[in-house]
Structures are given as structure tokens and as C-alpha cells.
Design a protein around this motif. Structure first.
Motif, PDB file in Angstrom:
ATOM      1  N   GLU A 133     -70.808 -10.548 -29.496  1.00 25.97           N
ATOM      2  CA  GLU A 133     -71.251  -9.644 -30.679  1.00 25.97           C
ATOM      3  C   GLU A 133     -72.543  -9.823 -30.652  1.00 25.97           C
ATOM      4  OE1 GLU A 133     -72.774  -8.853 -34.106  1.00 25.97           O
ATOM      5  OE2 GLU A 133     -71.891 -10.915 -34.033  1.00 25.97           O
ATOM      6  N   GLU A 139     -68.718 -14.144 -32.436  1.00 29.17           N
ATOM      7  CA  GLU A 139     -67.268 -13.554 -31.553  1.00 29.17           C
ATOM      8  C   GLU A 139     -67.780 -13.031 -30.142  1.00 29.17           C
ATOM      9  OE1 GLU A 139     -64.246 -11.906 -34.449  1.00 29.17           O
ATOM     10  OE2 GLU A 139     -65.901 -10.650 -34.392  1.00 29.17           O
ATOM     11  N   ALA A 141     -66.043 -10.270 -26.904  1.00 32.79           N
ATOM     12  CA  ALA A 141     -64.962  -9.508 -26.332  1.00 32.79           C
ATOM     13  C   ALA A 141     -64.588  -9.799 -24.896  1.00 32.79           C
ATOM     14  CB  ALA A 141     -64.995  -8.045 -26.957  1.00 32.79           C
ATOM     15  N   CYS A 149     -57.601  -6.003 -24.093  1.00 37.98           N
ATOM     16  CA  CYS A 149     -59.005  -6.326 -24.748  1.00 37.98           C
ATOM     17  C   CYS A 149     -58.710  -7.423 -25.805  1.00 37.98           C
ATOM     18  CB  CYS A 149     -59.487  -5.312 -25.172  1.00 37.98           C
ATOM     19  SG  CYS A 149     -61.021  -5.506 -26.134  1.00 37.98           S
ATOM     20  N   ILE A 151     -60.466 -10.238 -28.629  1.00 29.54           N
ATOM     21  CA  ILE A 151     -61.630 -10.620 -29.355  1.00 29.54           C
ATOM     22  C   ILE A 151     -61.424 -12.207 -29.651  1.00 29.54           C
ATOM     23  CG2 ILE A 151     -63.159 -10.229 -31.311  1.00 29.54           C
ATOM     24  CD1 ILE A 151     -62.834  -7.562 -29.561  1.00 29.54           C
ATOM     25  N   GLN A 158     -58.067 -16.326 -30.689  1.00 29.58           N
ATOM     26  CA  GLN A 158     -58.223 -14.848 -30.478  1.00 29.58           C
ATOM     27  C   GLN A 158     -58.208 -14.249 -31.801  1.00 29.58           C
ATOM     28  OE1 GLN A 158     -55.743 -12.924 -27.615  1.00 29.58           O
ATOM     29  NE2 GLN A 158     -55.544 -14.774 -26.367  1.00 29.58           N
ATOM     30  N   TRP A 173     -70.565  -3.811 -27.130  1.00 30.15           N
ATOM     31  CA  TRP A 173     -70.463  -3.835 -28.444  1.00 30.15           C
ATOM     32  C   TRP A 173     -71.434  -2.656 -29.143  1.00 30.15           C
ATOM     33  CZ3 TRP A 173     -67.742  -8.762 -29.307  1.00 30.15           C
ATOM     34  CH2 TRP A 173     -67.141  -8.944 -30.774  1.00 30.15           C
ATOM     35  N   LEU A 181     -66.511  -1.025 -30.931  1.00 31.86           N
ATOM     36  CA  LEU A 181     -66.481  -1.720 -29.685  1.00 31.86           C
ATOM     37  C   LEU A 181     -65.953  -0.670 -28.498  1.00 31.86           C
ATOM     38  CD1 LEU A 181     -66.439  -4.647 -28.274  1.00 31.86           C
ATOM     39  CD2 LEU A 181     -63.907  -4.482 -28.490  1.00 31.86           C
ATOM     40  N   LEU A 195     -63.009  -2.488 -35.322  1.00 31.24           N
ATOM     41  CA  LEU A 195     -62.740  -3.819 -35.291  1.00 31.24           C
ATOM     42  C   LEU A 195     -62.216  -4.196 -36.804  1.00 31.24           C
ATOM     43  CD1 LEU A 195     -64.982  -5.780 -32.899  1.00 31.24           C
ATOM     44  CD2 LEU A 195     -62.737  -4.955 -32.746  1.00 31.24           C
ATOM     45  N   GLN A 198     -58.643  -2.454 -36.983  1.00 33.34           N
ATOM     46  CA  GLN A 198     -58.001  -2.768 -35.457  1.00 33.34           C
ATOM     47  C   GLN A 198     -57.400  -1.652 -35.057  1.00 33.34           C
ATOM     48  OE1 GLN A 198     -56.368  -6.392 -35.331  1.00 33.34           O
ATOM     49  NE2 GLN A 198     -58.207  -7.684 -35.929  1.00 33.34           N
TER      50      GLN A 198
END
Length: 326
Positions: A133, A139, A141, A149, A151, A158, A173, A181, A195, A198
């Protein structure tokens, strides 16, 4: 601009092994030199390089290795953390790697006695892309052949998990809106995820496969580029979910796509390592032909310098650097 110039690298740095991946640090690190990391069969090297394009009193390239870190297994991918600082006391070097054992390692070094890493486990197949990030670096990914995928936080937990329809090839990102993302799949679909919610909010279609690599243009985040089959493809996400432009580029299938960090019309592509001699090209959207064709026997990895129109590739016991005009 020079036309049709198939040429050798402007600068080279000798390495003790085949270089599988190379990454310039894309973040400001508080030092005049440019941090670069490269990975071999069982180690990662952190170095700095300064070029004559930046400092007139340097002849060519000035390269210095800061630290060699044992890795124990082949390095497949490297991503820098924005927490890396050379001007703090002690300095902070932070990056993560993906490896042939399907694990992620987060490395932290002060370039002296502290050289630590944390292992992140969860993927069940090869990891094709990873990224921190970009604002806080708390964070990261990753995308994998296991159709996920994931995170992660820095403790290795996770925090999110997206099921993909095919292998995940690239992950990027958004540089400002860090809840966005981009994930590119081998089947040719590129999805953008929110995110916070989600869930996917937008998708692009290459309409051809295999899509091997995609990249979000950080100078203009309406632009996305990718390579699929033998072609490069460019999208303007404000206009269509289908490519605005595409062109055949590598006879033997294209492998990597990377936008320049200094010019939104400049990008580089590579063909498959070891297949053909000239499988590195730099393109400009205003020119019908590649503006530079690099001649390299074998090569892997591809990374742009943070402030120069300069590209790095890994090679056989070498780092290779090409410079183009804007």
C-alpha cells in the motif's frame, strides 16, 4: 527521438548470479541515490545507483551494494515499502519478496546488524505479483496462480481475500485512493476492487489471452496497460472497458508491461526470457514504432527509474540499464 535503434544497454552492472527480478524503489527515500533491489537464485541485493543524467560529474553509472541478504530460495518478485528511508537514523530498508516456495517474506534492515524477515504463508501456488500500500505501507497485496488476491498486514494476517476466475498475474494499488486495487487475470479480465466494500467496482476486457502482465499508469490513473498474447493493449477507463489501442509487439509472446513513472505516454514491454535476442522495447503512444529496441541475450524483470526515463532489466550475471529521451 532516435528511430529503429536496436541497441545495447547504456549501462551495465556485474552481478554474481543470474538476476531473476529487479526493482527500483518507486518512493522518495530521502537520499540523492536511487535504491535498487535485485534477486537471484537464493539472495537479494540492495544497492544504490546514480546516473550521469542526474549528476554531471559521474561518468555513466555509479553503483554501490549496500547489503546482500540471504534468501534461501529463488526470488520471483520484489516490492518496496514506502517506509524505506535512507535519511533516518538508523536507515530503514523495507521490502517484500515472493519466492519459488510460494511464500512472501517481508525484509527489514538497518544496513548494519538488524536484518530480519517475516514469512507470510497462505498461497498454494506461484505468486505472480505483489505490492505495498503506497501511502503508509501497512498492508500488502499479492496475486497467485491459485486464483486468489490476498491482502496482508505486516504481522502476516490476511485482512482480505478475493477469489479470481483465473490465475492472478498483476496487482497495483492506486497511488492516492488507497482503497482502490487493480487485479489482472490471465484470462484477460482486469478488475478494480474497492477494499472498503471488499467488492469489484469496474472491469476491463482484453478479449485475448494469456494476459501476462498489466500496470496502472501512476501519472494518469485513467490509463491501464497490459500485454496479452503477442500484443500490448492500452485502456482509457473513462471511455470503454475495451482497449483504446493495441499493437503486436513480441513475436514469441509478450511477458511484462510497465509504465514510465515520469511520462504517461511512455511504457516498456518484454518478451519471454531466453527466447529471442531483442525482447525489450520502449514505446511512446505518439509513435507507431518502438522508440527503443534493446538487444539482450536473456533478461527478466523490468523496472523504471523514479525520476528518469530509464529502465532496468535483469540478465545473466548483469543488471542492464537503457535510457530513452522523452
Amino acid at each position: 527521438m532516435k528511430r529503429d535503434a536496436t541497441r545495447n544497454a547504456a549501462y551495465t552492472v556485474d552481478c554474481e548470479d543470474y538476476v531473476h527480478v529487479v526493482e527500483f524503489n518507486p518512493f522518495e527515500s530521502g537520499d540523492s541515490g536511487n535504491l535498487i533491489a535485485y534477486g537471484g537464485s537464493n539472495y537479494v541485493v540492495i544497492g544504490t545507483c546514480t546516473f550521469q543524467e542526474e549528476e554531471a560529474d559521474i561518468a555513466g553509472i555509479q553503483y554501490k551494494t549496500l547489503r546482500t541478504l540471504q534468501h534461501g530460495v529463488r526470488v520471483d518478485g520484489i516490492a518496496w515499502s514506502p517506509e524505506t528511508r535512507l535519511d533516518s537514523l538508523p536507515p530503514v530498508i523495507k521490502f517484500c519478496t515472493s519466492a519459488a516456495d510460494m511464500k512472501i517474506r517481508i525484509f527489514t534492515s538497518d544496513l548494519q546488524d538488524k536484518n530480519e524477515y517475516k514469512v507470510l504463508e497462505g498461497h498454494s501456488d506461484f505468486i505472480n505479483g505483489l505490492v505495498f500500500e503506497p501511502k503508509e505501507g501497512q498492508e500488502l497485496a499479492s496475486v497467485s496462480d491459485d486464483h486468489t488476491c490476498r491482502i496482508w498486514n505486516l504481522e502476516g494476517m490476511q485482512t482480505a481475500h478475493f477469489v479470481l476466475h483465473s490465475p492472478g498475474m498483476s496487482v497495483c494499488w492506486h497511488p492516492e485512493e488507497t482503497f482502490k486495487l487493480m487485479v489482472a487475470e490471465k484470462s484477460g479480465t482486469i478488475r478494480f476492487y474497492d477494499l472498503l466494500a471488499q467488492q469489484a467496482i469496474l472491469s476491463l476486457e482484453a478479449e485475448q489471452m494469456p494476459l501476462m502482465s498489466a500496470h496502472w499508469c501512476l501519472k494518469n490513473t485513467f490509463k491501464v496497460g497490459a500485454v496479452a498474447g503477442n500484443d500490448w493493449l492500452i485502456w482509457d477507463i473513462t471511455r470503454s472497458s475495451y482497449p483504446q489501442d493495441k499493437r503486436p509487439v513480441h513475436m514469441d509472446q509478450a511477458c511484462l508491461f510497465r509504465w514510465s513513472t515520469v511520462n504517461e505516454n511512455l511504457f516498456a514491454t518484454t518478451g519471454y526470457p531466453g527466447k529471442m535476442a531483442s525482447q525489450f522495447q520502449i514505446h511512446h503512444l505518439g509513435h507507431p514504432q518502438p522508440v527503443l529496441i534493446g538487444s539482450v541475450a536473456v533478461g527478466s524483470g523490468l523496472s523504471w527509474h523514479r525520476t528518469l526515463p530509464l529502465c532496468a532489466i535483469g540478465g545473466d550475471h548483469k543488471l542492464l540499464f537503457w535510457v530513452t529521451e522523452m
